[in-house]
Design a protein around this motif. Structure first.
Motif, mmCIF file in Angstrom:
data_model
loop_
_atom_site.group_PDB
_atom_site.id
_atom_site.type_symbol
_atom_site.label_atom_id
_atom_site.label_comp_id
_atom_site.label_asym_id
_atom_site.label_seq_id
_atom_site.Cartn_x
_atom_site.Cartn_y
_atom_site.Cartn_z
ATOM 1 N N UNK A 244 3.840 11.897 -3.467
ATOM 2 C CA UNK A 244 2.700 12.150 -4.350
ATOM 3 C C UNK A 244 1.445 12.482 -3.542
ATOM 4 N N UNK A 245 1.243 11.787 -2.423
ATOM 5 C CA UNK A 245 0.094 12.096 -1.574
ATOM 6 C C UNK A 245 0.209 13.500 -0.991
ATOM 7 N N UNK A 246 1.414 13.882 -0.595
ATOM 8 C CA UNK A 246 1.638 15.215 -0.049
ATOM 9 C C UNK A 246 1.351 16.291 -1.088
ATOM 10 N N UNK A 247 1.663 16.005 -2.350
ATOM 11 C CA UNK A 247 1.444 16.977 -3.426
ATOM 12 C C UNK A 247 0.041 16.896 -4.005
ATOM 13 N N UNK A 248 -0.781 15.961 -3.505
ATOM 14 C CA UNK A 248 -2.146 15.843 -3.986
ATOM 15 C C UNK A 248 -2.297 14.987 -5.222
ATOM 16 N N UNK A 249 -1.294 14.146 -5.553
ATOM 17 C CA UNK A 249 -1.359 13.275 -6.726
ATOM 18 C C UNK A 249 -1.760 11.869 -6.310
ATOM 19 N N UNK A 250 -2.312 11.128 -7.273
ATOM 20 C CA UNK A 250 -2.717 9.749 -7.014
ATOM 21 C C UNK A 250 -1.480 8.866 -6.848
ATOM 22 N N UNK A 251 -1.532 7.841 -5.991
ATOM 23 C CA UNK A 251 -0.364 6.965 -5.803
ATOM 24 C C UNK A 251 -0.099 6.112 -7.036
ATOM 25 N N UNK A 252 1.152 5.720 -7.216
ATOM 26 C CA UNK A 252 1.539 4.838 -8.311
ATOM 27 C C UNK A 252 1.209 3.399 -7.952
ATOM 28 N N UNK A 253 0.706 2.665 -8.915
ATOM 29 C CA UNK A 253 0.391 1.249 -8.700
ATOM 30 C C UNK A 253 1.644 0.423 -8.948
ATOM 31 N N UNK A 254 2.618 0.607 -8.084
ATOM 32 C CA UNK A 254 3.919 -0.054 -8.227
ATOM 33 C C UNK A 254 4.472 -0.309 -6.828
ATOM 34 N N UNK A 255 4.761 -1.551 -6.485
ATOM 35 C CA UNK A 255 5.297 -1.831 -5.129
ATOM 36 C C UNK A 255 6.569 -1.052 -4.822
ATOM 37 N N UNK A 256 7.384 -0.760 -5.855
ATOM 38 C CA UNK A 256 8.625 -0.041 -5.626
ATOM 39 C C UNK A 256 8.365 1.405 -5.177
ATOM 40 N N UNK A 257 7.172 1.946 -5.535
ATOM 41 C CA UNK A 257 6.870 3.333 -5.178
ATOM 42 C C UNK A 257 6.577 3.488 -3.699
#
Length: 446
Positions: A396-409
């Protein structure tokens, strides 16, 4: 006047910016040209400007569309890449050092008047035209770099001072010196003699000049009209006065684009005989097309990237492969040189030994189309039931998206056997099942 032209040692009052750390070289080295070199004649001609319009300068070279296209492509592509100070550790991979003093200079604002993109693109354009480009490193009292000043209009001459290099800079009528640690010297080609890289304008300036001459010929051809030149014949002897009148009439009525293709009317039995053929037969267009290929070859740029697609198709895997090869092989040598110069001058020796460097981010250039990129991300996540090597948040960071608020992510996928534990046992059924879909289709519901 003689001392000012030949750069003799200025008095202390005339050069207040000379630093004590940089001693003036011996008199022959202070001269703006090296009279002992094999290129001394060219340097004399360039310095005094007695070659007239035949001299190819960076301004005249950029009037040739092929040169403008190649320089804009190379300098614009590299200059607008994100530049970062990174630390490559032994176990943690690469880490961006946002708090490093040099990071702001190379990534945000190197100079109050220029953004990082404008700063680097301008310097690299000079480098690809003249072979060398320079910027002064502004330091505070503690020796820390606090700014970068591009030397766009200055005359810079590097020279050896013992085992180190120094730079003689002339701008605004003043001449001063700087140590090698205070000058960024970007070289866009090989350095084969002395401290300066080869100048493209000198290496293939003749080809650029031929291209400029072809453009001028085409301009005059169409300005004077599309009708080919020739001669007018009359029966018997023609008086010189009559010939002048006919010549003036012809130029007045037939010359110029506005008069092209108009029918000619010749009085008293005159006959026009053409000496030329159409532009295609005269190879006007072919010669101009060849100059595009010649300049692209010299710069190492695929012709299709500057709009020359006559010899190849504009679509398909062949063009994509050529473009990818250009990014990998054509740009890499320039990027590595520029990165090394920034690291040498803006980082300490200890930092470089510890793995700190300054990098241009080429990932955005090497990305494929959206379908191929998503397929690559799927493989990186472990979607083919092989061990993954990137987490969802990294993708997601590479694609410019915000990170997920999930430890599994933040976890990297590892296949495990059914009913087994995550201890590294190999699966005998192809590995873990893929994650459940977020929605079901009508076929799955039935």
């Amino acid at each position: 006047m003689f001392e000012r032209i030949f750069g003799s040692r200025p008095k202390a009052a005339e050069a207040p910016r000379v630093e004590p750390a940089v001693a003036a070289p011996a008199e022959p080295d202070r001269m703006p040209m090296n009279l002992q070199s094999s290129a001394s004649v060219e340097e004399w001609q360039e310095f005094f400007g007695f070659m007239g319009k035949d001299v190819v300068t960076r301004e005249s070279a950029m009037k040739l569309t092929a040169v403008f296209g190649c320089v804009s492509l190379l300098a614009g592509t590299i200059g607008t890449l994100p530049v970062r100070v990174v630390h490559k550790g032994a176990s943690k991979g690469s880490e961006i050092l946002n708090d490093h003093a040099a990071h702001y200079l190379v990534h945000v604002d190197p100079h109050p008047l220029f953004s990082a993109e404008v700063f680097f693109e301008g310097l690299f354009a000079l480098a690809f035209l003249e072979g060398n480009a320079y910027a002064e490193i502004i330091r505070n009292g503690r020796g820390e770099a606090i700014g970068l000043r591009p030397l766009f209009d200055a005359m810079v001459k590097p020279w050896l001072r013992g085992a180190r290099a120094a730079y003689q800079i002339t701008e605004d009528g003043k001449t001063y010196g700087r140590d090698q640690d205070d000058i960024l010297h970007f070289r866009a080609s090989a350095t084969m003699k002395g401290l300066e890289a080869l100048s493209p304008l000198k290496c293939f300036g003749r080809s650029i000049g031929i291209g400029l001459d072809a453009d001028e010929y085409a301009r005059l051809f169409y300005k004077q009209g599309g009708t080919p030149s020739g001669y007018i014949t009359y029966e018997g002897k023609v008086d010189e006065k009559v010939a002048d009148e006919v010549r003036q009439y012809w130029m007045r009525k037939m010359a110029g684009v506005q008069n092209s293709h108009l029918p000619a009317v010749l009085a008293e039995g005159g006959k026009f005989v053409s000496l030329m053929t159409d532009p295609e037969t005269a190879q006007l267009f072919q010669s101009r097309a060849f100059q595009v290929l010649d300049v692209a070859r010299a710069y190492g740029v695929p012709p299709h990237l500057i709009g020359e697609t006559e010899k190849s198709t504009s679509w398909g895997t062949g063009i994509n492969a050529q473009t990818a090869q250009f990014y990998i092989l054509g740009l890499r040598k320039h990027v590595k040189r520029f990165e090394a110069e920034l690291a040498r001058k803006l980082l300490t020796r200890e930092e470089r030994l510890a793995g700190v460097g300054i990098k241009f981010n080429l990932d955005s250039l090497l990305r494929a189309d959206i379908g191929a990129r998503y397929e690559m991300n799927k493989i990186a996540l472990g979607g083919t039931q092989h061990p993954g090597w990137k987490s969802q948040n990294e993708i997601r960071e590479q694609e410019g998206d915000a990170p997920l608020d999930d430890p599994e992510a933040d976890k990297v996928f590892r296949p495990v056997p059914k009913g087994g534990s995550d201890k590294g046992e190999e699966a005998d059924d192809g590995g873990a099942q893929p994650p459940a879909p977020y929605f079901q289709t009508s076929r799955e519901e039935s």
